[in-house]
Design an enzyme around this catalytic site. Structure first.
Site, PDB file in Angstrom:
ATOM      1  CG  ASP A 290      49.440  17.508 117.051  1.00  0.00           C
ATOM      2  OD1 ASP A 290      49.809  18.720 117.023  1.00  0.00           O
ATOM      3  OD2 ASP A 290      48.061  17.122 117.046  1.00  0.00           O
TER       4      ASP A 290
ATOM      5  CE  LYS B 146      49.121  22.112 122.415  1.00  0.00           C
ATOM      6  NZ  LYS B 146      48.343  21.785 121.132  1.00  0.00           N
TER       7      LYS B 146
ATOM      8  CD  GLU C  45      48.134  27.019 115.717  1.00  0.00           C
ATOM      9  OE1 GLU C  45      47.907  26.127 116.719  1.00  0.00           O
ATOM     10  OE2 GLU C  45      48.904  26.691 114.602  1.00  0.00           O
TER      11      GLU C  45
HETATM   12  O1  KIV Z   1      51.756  20.705 117.808  1.00  0.00           O
HETATM   13  C1  KIV Z   1      52.302  21.757 117.992  1.00  0.00           C
HETATM   14  O2  KIV Z   1      53.422  22.185 117.794  1.00  0.00           O
HETATM   15  C2  KIV Z   1      51.330  22.929 118.806  1.00  0.00           C
HETATM   16  C3  KIV Z   1      51.957  24.464 118.819  1.00  0.00           C
HETATM   17  C4  KIV Z   1      51.659  24.965 117.526  1.00  0.00           C
HETATM   18  C5  KIV Z   1      50.941  25.048 119.915  1.00  0.00           C
HETATM   19  O3  KIV Z   1      50.293  22.703 118.974  1.00  0.00           O
END
Ligand code: KIV
Length: 271
Positions: free
Chosen positions: A51, A120, A189
């Protein structure tokens, strides 16, 4: 039964084997057909349709505004460009929190309409109900703990998370809960490297870090950051592998000069 179209496709089981064999997992984001095809052809293991598209593709300050329809548009473009990588798609803000039926519907839409392989979502104990419900449909789920950008207005800042023991302990427990619920992997993260390494050792599923040090099972970066497209974003964890900002502005500058000086097109470049 016939063989799958591409038997070399990376699956969640392959990632599990990679962890078992101590083989690091490489993951990058992508949001469109052209760059996803290049990233896939280079041999990346996992592509995350993050996202972060809200920031790098749409120019929003946070990840909150991006919609499910927009994520599906990005994800289906990526899917059309890839043959090997496992493709994971972020459930956007507001499509899974506090409503497990809504979460399942969002995940089903992503899988059905984009052709991606997994979703995710951000959070620990507070989203376990949503994770369990999504898993009932056979949809693989990747967790995300530590700095979870969809909660930026709760955190107030993008600084390193879980430096205090209480937050670190909660993160350890949440990682175990995600593993027990059936997540196939967890992103950590921007947390201290020692804590991330401890979590990676404590769970049997792969742990993929961003700003979480080298003691985890794999790494992820935002493609536009590592390619040096966005010069303004310079966190300590970011290694730049190219200077596409320079390459692109240089090329556009040369094109501008050539058009203005009538050097382009030449006699050979016309019919
Ligand atoms: O949205 C994204 O790019 C992420 C990464 C930073 C893991 O969730």
């Amino acid at each position: 039964m016939s063989e799958p179209k591409d038997a070399r496709r990376v699956t969640t089981h392959v990632l599990q084997e990679m962890k078992a064999q101590g083989q690091p997992i490489a993951m990058l984001t992508a949001y469109d057909f052209s760059l996803a095809s290049l990233v896939d052809a280079a041999g990346i293991d996992v592509i995350l349709v993050g996202d972060s598209a809200s920031n790098v593709m749409a120019g929003h300050e946070t990840t909150l505004p991006i919609t499910l329809d927009q994520m599906i548009y990005h994800a289906s473009s990526v899917v059309r460009g890839c043959h090997r990588a496992l493709i994971v798609v972020d459930l956007p803000f507001g499509t899974y929190q506090g409503n497990s039926k809504g979460a399942l519907n969002s995940a089903i839409r992503i899988m059905k309409e984009s052709g991606a392989h997994a979703v995710k979502l951000e959070g620990g104990r507070e989203v376990i109900g949503s994770i369990e419900r999504i898993l009932t449909a056979g949809i693989p789920v990747m967790g995300h703990l530590g700095l979870t950008p969809q909660s930026i207005y709760k955190f107030g800042t993008y600084v390193v998370r879980a430096k205090e023991e209480a937050e670190a302990q909660r993160l350890r427990e949440d990682a175990k809960l995600l593993e027990q619920a059936g997540c196939f992997a967890i992103v950590l993260e921007k947390i201290p490297a020692a804590l991330a390494a401890e979590v990676a050792r404590s769970v049997s599923i792969p742990v993929i870090g961003i700003g979480a040090g080298g003691g985890v099972d794999g790494q992820v970066l935002v493609l536009h950051d590592m390619l040096g497209i966005n010069k303004a974003f310079n966190p300590r964890f970011l290694r730049r592998y190219a200077d596409l900002h320079g390459v692109i502005t240089g090329a556009v500058g040369r094109y501008l000069n050539d058009v203005r000086s009538r050097d382009f097109p030449s006699a050979d470049e016309q019919y």
